[in-house]
Design an enzyme around this catalytic site. Sequence first.
Site, mmCIF file in Angstrom:
data_model
loop_
_atom_site.group_PDB
_atom_site.id
_atom_site.type_symbol
_atom_site.label_atom_id
_atom_site.label_comp_id
_atom_site.label_asym_id
_atom_site.label_seq_id
_atom_site.Cartn_x
_atom_site.Cartn_y
_atom_site.Cartn_z
ATOM 1 N N ASN A 91 59.204 -28.026 5.655
ATOM 2 C CA ASN A 91 59.853 -28.061 6.970
ATOM 3 C C ASN A 91 59.799 -26.847 7.738
ATOM 4 O O ASN A 91 59.634 -25.726 7.366
ATOM 5 C CB ASN A 91 61.400 -28.480 6.794
ATOM 6 C CG ASN A 91 61.556 -30.009 6.334
ATOM 7 O OD1 ASN A 91 60.747 -30.740 6.570
ATOM 8 N ND2 ASN A 91 62.624 -30.178 5.437
ATOM 9 N N PRO B 25 66.707 -35.515 -4.007
ATOM 10 C CA PRO B 25 68.063 -35.986 -4.068
ATOM 11 C C PRO B 25 68.696 -35.280 -2.714
ATOM 12 O O PRO B 25 68.361 -34.245 -2.258
ATOM 13 C CB PRO B 25 68.569 -35.114 -5.300
ATOM 14 C CG PRO B 25 67.320 -34.282 -5.528
ATOM 15 C CD PRO B 25 66.146 -34.943 -4.866
ATOM 16 N N ASP B 26 69.664 -35.832 -2.353
ATOM 17 C CA ASP B 26 70.516 -35.265 -1.114
ATOM 18 C C ASP B 26 71.461 -34.265 -1.852
ATOM 19 O O ASP B 26 72.602 -34.443 -2.560
ATOM 20 C CB ASP B 26 71.241 -36.360 -0.362
ATOM 21 C CG ASP B 26 71.805 -35.803 1.089
ATOM 22 O OD1 ASP B 26 72.579 -34.721 0.849
ATOM 23 O OD2 ASP B 26 71.764 -36.468 1.862
ATOM 24 N N ILE B 27 71.304 -33.155 -1.486
ATOM 25 C CA ILE B 27 71.929 -31.898 -2.358
ATOM 26 C C ILE B 27 73.503 -32.097 -1.844
ATOM 27 O O ILE B 27 74.609 -31.919 -2.660
ATOM 28 C CB ILE B 27 71.414 -30.576 -2.072
ATOM 29 C CG1 ILE B 27 69.820 -30.765 -2.718
ATOM 30 C CG2 ILE B 27 72.319 -29.565 -2.821
ATOM 31 C CD1 ILE B 27 68.967 -29.544 -2.382
ATOM 32 N N ASP C 284 62.668 -34.326 2.622
ATOM 33 C CA ASP C 284 63.370 -35.517 2.531
ATOM 34 C C ASP C 284 62.557 -36.199 1.356
ATOM 35 O O ASP C 284 63.039 -36.895 0.542
ATOM 36 C CB ASP C 284 63.443 -36.540 3.576
ATOM 37 C CG ASP C 284 64.509 -36.134 4.593
ATOM 38 O OD1 ASP C 284 65.384 -35.702 4.013
ATOM 39 O OD2 ASP C 284 64.275 -36.055 5.921
ATOM 40 N N PHE D 153 74.973 -29.137 7.900
ATOM 41 C CA PHE D 153 74.309 -28.762 8.772
ATOM 42 C C PHE D 153 73.716 -30.058 9.512
ATOM 43 O O PHE D 153 73.250 -30.694 8.993
ATOM 44 C CB PHE D 153 73.514 -27.485 8.763
ATOM 45 C CG PHE D 153 74.250 -26.186 9.244
ATOM 46 C CD1 PHE D 153 74.865 -25.537 8.381
ATOM 47 C CD2 PHE D 153 73.890 -25.656 10.485
ATOM 48 C CE1 PHE D 153 75.766 -24.696 8.795
ATOM 49 C CE2 PHE D 153 74.425 -24.444 10.836
ATOM 50 C CZ PHE D 153 75.325 -23.954 10.050
ATOM 51 N N LYS E 48 77.939 -38.152 4.591
ATOM 52 C CA LYS E 48 77.706 -37.267 3.534
ATOM 53 C C LYS E 48 79.161 -37.041 2.897
ATOM 54 O O LYS E 48 79.263 -36.546 1.833
ATOM 55 C CB LYS E 48 77.300 -36.216 4.104
ATOM 56 C CG LYS E 48 76.066 -36.232 4.864
ATOM 57 C CD LYS E 48 74.756 -35.520 3.894
ATOM 58 C CE LYS E 48 73.623 -35.529 4.902
ATOM 59 N NZ LYS E 48 72.404 -35.109 4.200
ATOM 60 N N LYS F 149 43.677 -28.444 -7.657
ATOM 61 C CA LYS F 149 43.296 -28.529 -6.198
ATOM 62 C C LYS F 149 42.636 -30.092 -6.095
ATOM 63 O O LYS F 149 41.533 -30.059 -6.686
ATOM 64 C CB LYS F 149 42.708 -27.421 -5.587
ATOM 65 C CG LYS F 149 42.252 -27.540 -4.060
ATOM 66 C CD LYS F 149 41.586 -26.370 -3.639
ATOM 67 C CE LYS F 149 41.255 -26.706 -2.126
ATOM 68 N NZ LYS F 149 40.403 -25.460 -1.611
ATOM 69 N N LYS G 271 76.849 -38.294 10.457
ATOM 70 C CA LYS G 271 76.444 -37.690 9.530
ATOM 71 C C LYS G 271 77.523 -37.282 8.510
ATOM 72 O O LYS G 271 77.683 -37.197 7.340
ATOM 73 C CB LYS G 271 75.479 -36.552 9.611
ATOM 74 C CG LYS G 271 74.756 -35.858 8.408
ATOM 75 C CD LYS G 271 73.770 -34.839 9.211
ATOM 76 C CE LYS G 271 72.616 -35.743 9.681
ATOM 77 N NZ LYS G 271 71.433 -34.998 10.095
HETATM 78 O O1 C5P Z 1 70.339 -35.831 6.034
HETATM 79 P P1 C5P Z 1 70.011 -34.740 6.805
HETATM 80 O O2 C5P Z 1 68.956 -33.902 6.292
HETATM 81 O O3 C5P Z 1 70.012 -34.773 8.393
HETATM 82 O O4 C5P Z 1 71.494 -33.631 6.634
HETATM 83 C C1 C5P Z 1 71.463 -32.264 6.850
HETATM 84 C C2 C5P Z 1 72.417 -31.710 5.896
HETATM 85 O O5 C5P Z 1 72.229 -32.092 4.706
HETATM 86 C C3 C5P Z 1 71.950 -30.234 5.919
HETATM 87 O O6 C5P Z 1 73.389 -29.519 5.814
HETATM 88 C C4 C5P Z 1 71.235 -30.199 4.821
HETATM 89 O O7 C5P Z 1 71.239 -28.762 4.368
HETATM 90 C C5 C5P Z 1 71.808 -31.024 3.785
HETATM 91 N N1 C5P Z 1 70.671 -31.786 2.996
HETATM 92 C C6 C5P Z 1 70.642 -31.666 1.372
HETATM 93 N N2 C5P Z 1 69.761 -32.221 0.798
HETATM 94 C C7 C5P Z 1 68.980 -33.001 1.427
HETATM 95 C C8 C5P Z 1 68.946 -33.151 2.748
HETATM 96 C C9 C5P Z 1 69.685 -32.339 3.525
HETATM 97 O O8 C5P Z 1 71.661 -30.726 1.158
HETATM 98 N N3 C5P Z 1 68.124 -33.651 0.482
#
Ligand code: C5P
Length: 408
Positions: A216, A313-315, A285, A333, A351, A295, A347
Site C-alpha cells: 500500500n 486479519p483486521d488488526i 487487505d 485511522f 471496528k 520467482k 468505521k
Molecule cells: O478498514 P480500514 O483499512 O479502512 O481501517 C483503517 C484502520 O484500521 C486503520 O487504523 C488501520 O491501521 C486499521 N487496520 C488494521 N488491520 C487491517 C486493516 C486496517 O489494523 N487489516
Amino acid sequence: MPTPPELQGRHIVLGLSGGVACYKAAELTRELVRAGATVQVVMTDAALQFITVATMQALSGRAVFTSQWDTREPNAMPHINLSRQADAILVAPASADFIAQLAQGRAGELLALLCLARPIETCPLLLAPAMNREMWAHPATQRNVAQVLADGAMLLGPAAGDQACGEVGDGRMLEAGELRDALVAFFQPKRLAGRSVLVTAGPTFEAIDPVRGISNHSSGKMGFAIARAAAEAGARVTLVAGPVHLPTPAGVRRIDVQSAQQMADAVLSLAPAHGFFVATAAVADWRPLQAAGQKIKKDGSGQAPTLALAENPDILAAVARLPEGQRPWCVGFAAESEHIVEHARAKRLRKGVPLIVANHGPSTFGQDHNALVLVDAAGETPLPRADKLTLARALVAEMARRAPEVTR
Ligand code: C5P
C-alpha cells in the site's frame, strides 16, 4: 498558520567542558538558535583548548562566559544570574572530570559553580557525556554518574560508535540534532507519564514470490510522529513498523515486520501490556493465498498467472475485541478520498473503537503535513492543517484527555 519554532521563548545555558566533542557544540548552538531558543554559552578552561570563544559567541549571538571572576555583570555574580535566567542548563560535552566535579559538589570553575548554585527545583540540569569508552565504563565514572542522577541531573546519551581516539564503544556525545530533539522532548508536557502506547505504522508487504509482492501507499511518517509524540509525553512506546525507511524515534522500542500476519502476531501479543493502541498502519487487505517459493517465471504463453487472494486479519478490530483488562484504549485511522467524516463514523462503529482519526488519504500520502478530524461518540474535533509532529502531539493530548481512566 505556521507552527512556532519548538524552543521559542526558552533560555538555555549551554555549558561546554573539555573534549573533542566541543566541535559538535558549535552545530548544537545553531540548532538551538534555529529552534527559537536563546543560548547563553559558558565554557570551562578545558573547553577553551578545543573551540574558541569567538566561534561560540558568533553562533549564539551573545557574549560567552568563561570565568566566575567576570565583572561584566553589575553584581559580579555570573553564577547566580546565569542560573536564575535559565529554563535549563545543558552541558554538552560533559567530560568525565566535569561529572566528577558535579558528583562532589565542587565549584572551582564558573560552569560547575553555576550548576551547584542553580535553583534545583526550577532549573533542570541535562548532561550530554562525551569521553573515551574506558573512561565511561570506569567504575569511578559510573559511580559519579549514579550520584549526579540521584542529585537530580538528567543524562542525554551517550551513544555508542566510533570515537576520536580510534576506539569504538559507549561514550560518544549525541549528535547536535539528537540533542536538540532531546531538549524539545524534555519541555513537552508529560501527559502520558506512566502509561504505554503501542503504535502500528507504515504499509505491509504481502509476498507473491521472493521478489514480488502487494503493498500500500504509506510513508509511515504519521505513525512514527505519533510514536515520537507519545514518547515525548512520557509514555513507554512500542512501534510495530512495516517496511519503511525512517529512523526510530528516540526512546521508542521498534519491531520491524513485513506482512499483515506478522504485524497482527506482534500486535496481539503486545497489546494486553499496553494502555493505548494507535493503528496508523496501512495494512494490506489481501495477501496471496500461497506465496511461491521461487520467482514465478514468464512461460512465453502470454498468459498472466492468476493470483488467489486471502483476506488479512483486521488488526485494529481484533485488538478492540480483546476482553476487558487486556484491551488497550484504541485509536484507528481512516484514510478516505471523499465524505471523510461519514466514512469515519461508520468505521468507528464497525471496528468498535472509541476514537477514529479521519484524514484525506490521497493528499497526505508521503507528505510532511496533514489535516485531521477526530471522530468519537461525542462528535467531531478538527485538528487543522499542520506538520505531522504537531498533529501527533495534539492527538496525544486528546488521547490523554479522553482516557484519564487508562493507568497502564
Ligand atoms: O478498514 P480500514 O483499512 O479502512 O481501517 C483503517 C484502520 O484500521 C486503520 O487504523 C488501520 O491501521 C486499521 N487496520 C488494521 N488491520 C487491517 C486493516 C486496517 O489494523 N487489516
